[in-house]
Write a protein that holds these residues in place. Structure first.
Motif, mmCIF file in Angstrom:
data_model
loop_
_atom_site.group_PDB
_atom_site.id
_atom_site.type_symbol
_atom_site.label_atom_id
_atom_site.label_comp_id
_atom_site.label_asym_id
_atom_site.label_seq_id
_atom_site.Cartn_x
_atom_site.Cartn_y
_atom_site.Cartn_z
ATOM 1 N N LYS A 115 3.802 32.406 -74.960
ATOM 2 C CA LYS A 115 2.390 32.553 -74.598
ATOM 3 C C LYS A 115 1.954 34.010 -74.620
ATOM 4 O O LYS A 115 0.769 34.311 -74.769
ATOM 5 C CB LYS A 115 2.152 31.951 -73.211
ATOM 6 C CG LYS A 115 2.240 30.438 -73.181
ATOM 7 C CD LYS A 115 1.873 29.875 -71.840
ATOM 8 C CE LYS A 115 2.915 30.223 -70.795
ATOM 9 N NZ LYS A 115 2.641 29.538 -69.499
ATOM 10 N N SER A 121 -5.023 26.462 -77.238
ATOM 11 C CA SER A 121 -5.789 25.441 -76.510
ATOM 12 C C SER A 121 -5.055 24.110 -76.565
ATOM 13 O O SER A 121 -5.666 23.063 -76.735
ATOM 14 C CB SER A 121 -7.181 25.303 -77.125
ATOM 15 O OG SER A 121 -7.079 24.973 -78.510
ATOM 16 N N PRO A 123 -3.136 20.707 -75.610
ATOM 17 C CA PRO A 123 -3.341 19.749 -74.519
ATOM 18 C C PRO A 123 -2.167 19.770 -73.557
ATOM 19 O O PRO A 123 -1.055 20.187 -73.910
ATOM 20 C CB PRO A 123 -3.433 18.407 -75.254
ATOM 21 C CG PRO A 123 -2.613 18.607 -76.492
ATOM 22 C CD PRO A 123 -2.835 20.036 -76.887
ATOM 23 N N LYS A 124 -2.408 19.348 -72.330
ATOM 24 C CA LYS A 124 -1.322 19.214 -71.369
ATOM 25 C C LYS A 124 -0.356 18.164 -71.875
ATOM 26 O O LYS A 124 -0.745 17.191 -72.499
ATOM 27 C CB LYS A 124 -1.875 18.811 -69.998
ATOM 28 C CG LYS A 124 -2.642 19.905 -69.289
ATOM 29 C CD LYS A 124 -3.077 19.426 -67.904
ATOM 30 C CE LYS A 124 -3.804 20.515 -67.139
ATOM 31 N NZ LYS A 124 -4.197 20.057 -65.792
ATOM 32 N N PRO A 125 0.923 18.344 -71.602
ATOM 33 C CA PRO A 125 1.559 19.387 -70.787
ATOM 34 C C PRO A 125 2.172 20.523 -71.625
ATOM 35 O O PRO A 125 3.010 21.253 -71.128
ATOM 36 C CB PRO A 125 2.653 18.596 -70.089
ATOM 37 C CG PRO A 125 3.108 17.621 -71.141
ATOM 38 C CD PRO A 125 1.878 17.261 -71.926
ATOM 39 N N GLU A 127 3.076 23.931 -73.434
ATOM 40 C CA GLU A 127 2.914 25.330 -73.052
ATOM 41 C C GLU A 127 2.950 26.272 -74.249
ATOM 42 O O GLU A 127 2.267 27.291 -74.266
ATOM 43 C CB GLU A 127 4.018 25.733 -72.057
ATOM 44 C CG GLU A 127 3.969 24.980 -70.738
ATOM 45 C CD GLU A 127 5.025 25.474 -69.765
ATOM 46 O OE1 GLU A 127 5.668 26.509 -70.073
ATOM 47 O OE2 GLU A 127 5.222 24.844 -68.716
ATOM 48 N N CYS A 324 5.786 13.224 -67.843
ATOM 49 C CA CYS A 324 4.603 13.319 -66.990
ATOM 50 C C CYS A 324 3.488 14.004 -67.791
ATOM 51 O O CYS A 324 3.665 15.127 -68.281
ATOM 52 C CB CYS A 324 4.914 14.112 -65.726
ATOM 53 S SG CYS A 324 3.484 14.351 -64.649
ATOM 54 N N SER A 326 0.802 15.479 -66.952
ATOM 55 C CA SER A 326 0.175 16.660 -66.356
ATOM 56 C C SER A 326 1.129 17.840 -66.228
ATOM 57 O O SER A 326 0.739 19.001 -66.410
ATOM 58 C CB SER A 326 -0.400 16.319 -64.981
ATOM 59 O OG SER A 326 0.614 15.805 -64.126
ATOM 60 N N THR A 327 2.409 17.576 -65.938
ATOM 61 C CA THR A 327 3.376 18.656 -65.721
ATOM 62 C C THR A 327 4.405 18.797 -66.837
ATOM 63 O O THR A 327 5.035 19.843 -66.961
ATOM 64 C CB THR A 327 4.123 18.440 -64.404
ATOM 65 O OG1 THR A 327 4.910 17.237 -64.483
ATOM 66 C CG2 THR A 327 3.145 18.324 -63.235
ATOM 67 N N GLY A 328 4.613 17.740 -67.623
ATOM 68 C CA GLY A 328 5.638 17.764 -68.661
ATOM 69 C C GLY A 328 7.026 17.434 -68.162
ATOM 70 O O GLY A 328 7.990 17.483 -68.933
ATOM 71 N N LYS A 362 11.629 19.814 -68.611
ATOM 72 C CA LYS A 362 10.220 19.581 -68.898
ATOM 73 C C LYS A 362 9.944 19.835 -70.372
ATOM 74 O O LYS A 362 10.599 20.674 -71.016
ATOM 75 C CB LYS A 362 9.324 20.465 -68.026
ATOM 76 C CG LYS A 362 9.497 21.950 -68.246
ATOM 77 C CD LYS A 362 8.649 22.756 -67.260
ATOM 78 C CE LYS A 362 7.175 22.431 -67.390
ATOM 79 N NZ LYS A 362 6.333 23.282 -66.527
#
Length: 460
Positions: A115, A121, A123-125, A127, A324, A326-328, A362
């Motif tokens: 990062k 941009s 999408p979740k999850p 990184e 998951c 939202s969190t991966g 994750k």
């Protein structure tokens, strides 16, 4: 599992659910999906008219019943994997990993990008975006690899004889044209016209398939027989089977005593030393999962399940339902065989059970291809569903890569054991099929390796 080698007597027709009229050829020359060969074996088992076959319950776990009239589905124990191209010298071919973008080379050229180097941009999850470390080129890598190429891809020092193949190396596409017929008169209806594509395998290529169908004898779970061996007696005989559309015929050979030809995965040694901006080395435990066959992850709507428990929503699509959204975090749990059997029994009885994920890992990046439509047509009326077109699903294609970051070496080993097709076993049994749907048909087989973050400057 049994190895089955299907040799076509003529061209094959494997169309999907897309229209076939005018200039649309129906994609009939595509390499068959696992659903096609699984359905062919189901039909072959029914045609064999095997006596005293154990009948399985009809319907899903939510409609469990002890009534014997619900035990009217035969051959529910059939599980398959494949098909894959099998060449004359016994070499099996598998789809190329999408992160290996250099022709005739097993090096991974796509890597997750920090990062700090690139904003995204995603999408979740997710990184990290995945970027190519090589210069742009118009050269296209071959879509099929042999097992030695996969071994070198996972372990560069493994040696062997990597081989790379194009579709044209073992198959050709033939096109024909046809007209619509009036069912009453049997003549041309004056309206419809279509074109069709057919797959013709070259003489040195066959369809390689893995299959087994264990059946109880006299309803005794300790006394079983393999129905695949019953209808395909031995390697000295070839049995006819209908595969795909238009009643195309293949002959089947079952070699005896052969080992599973699938590529073998890494089961440990996932520790990577990564250099930080301060020029210090940091230990990371990185696992990537590469699909050998497509996988289907359906959308799950939030609500109440048939068992009366609260069901969490999940977007599905390219994202596995055991991640998951939202969190991966990985939502899988390590269990032994006894616990697995207990959970299957609870599922069959329409009861739930508590799951406690214990793999500290994750999902941080993914490289997936264009989705593949998977559909079909039900010819025989079912008490729960009328005959007609089946639901269409979009599958993540084979070769797609998922990147995971684990807490420690133990978590990395647990994750690999949960995702590898052979688990941590002896490479003789398919233990994991990580597709949410159609796992028994061969979807969701994968292998694990390790990955390295993208090195160098920000890509231009």
């Amino acid at each position: 599992m049994n190895i089955l080698l299907l040799e076509p007597s003529d061209v094959l027709f494997f169309r999907d659910g897309r229209p076939m009229s005018g200039s649309l050829a129906g994609h009939g020359a595509a390499w068959p999906l696992p659903t096609v060969t699984n359905a062919a074996l189901h039909a072959a088992l029914h045609r064999a008219e095997i006596e005293n076959v154990h009948a399985h319950r009809r319907g899903r776990s939510g409609s469990y019943s002890n009534d014997e009239k619900h035990r009217d589905r035969k051959f529910g124990s059939l599980v398959t994997a494949g098909p894959f191209p099998e060449l004359e010298n016994g070499t099996w071919l598998f789809p190329r990993p999408l992160d290996a973008g250099k022709p005739n080379c097993t090096d991974a050229t796509y890597h997750p990008l920090s990062k700090d180097l690139c904003a995204s941009s995603l999408p979740k999850p997710l990184e990290y975006p995945v970027a190519n470390a090589e210069k742009p080129t118009k050269d296209t890598p071959a879509p099929w690899w042999n097992a030695d190429a996969f071994a070198q891809y996972l372990t560069p020092t493994s040696g062997g004889s990597p081989a790379f193949h194009k579709d044209s190396d073992f198959s050709d596409t033939e096109s024909t044209y046809g007209i619509g017929l009036d069912p009453t008169t049997g003549t041309q209806d004056g309206e419809r016209f279509y074109s069709a594509q057919y797959l013709r395998l070259k003489p040195h290529c066959r369809l390689g398939l893995l299959a087994e169908a264990w059946d109880k004898i006299d309803n005794d779970s300790s006394n079983k027989r393999d129905l695949i061996q019953a209808i395909f007696p031995n390697s000295g005989k070839k049995t006819a089977i209908i595969a795909g559309g238009q009643q195309r015929v293949c002959t089947v050979e079952r070699p005896c005593g052969a080992s599973l030809p699938l590529p073998r995965s890494l089961i440990d040694d996932f520790k990577i030393e990564v250099e930080t901006e301060e020029k210090s080395l940091v230990e990371m435990f990185l696992v990537k999962w590469v699909l050998l066959t497509p996988a289907i992850f359906p959308r799950i709507d939030e609500g109440t399940s048939k068992r009366g428990t609260q069901r969490k929503g999940h977007p599905g699509g390219w994202l596995p339902t055991w991640i998951c959204p939202s969190t991966g975090d990985v939502l899988l749990q390590t269990i032994n065989e006894d616990e697995r059997k207990r959970r299957r029994k609870l599922n069959a009885e329409g009861k739930g059970y508590e799951s406690k994920p214990d793999i500290s890992a994750k999902l941080v990046a993914a490289l997936t291809g264009k989705p593949i439509p998977v559909t079909g047509y039900a010819l025989i009326p079912d008490p729960d569903r009328a005959a007609g077109p089946k639901s269409t699903h979009l599958a993540v294609p084979a070769g797609s890569v998922y990147y995971f970051q684990c807490k420690n070496e133990e978590a990395a080993k647990k994750l690999a054991a949960a995702l590898n097709w052979h688990g941590q076993g002896d490479f003789t049994t398919i233990r994991n099929r990580r597709s949410t749907l159609f796992g028994e048909k061969g979807f969701g087989l994968g292998i694990c390796g390790t990955w390295h973050p993208h090195k160098g400057n920000r890509p231009s």
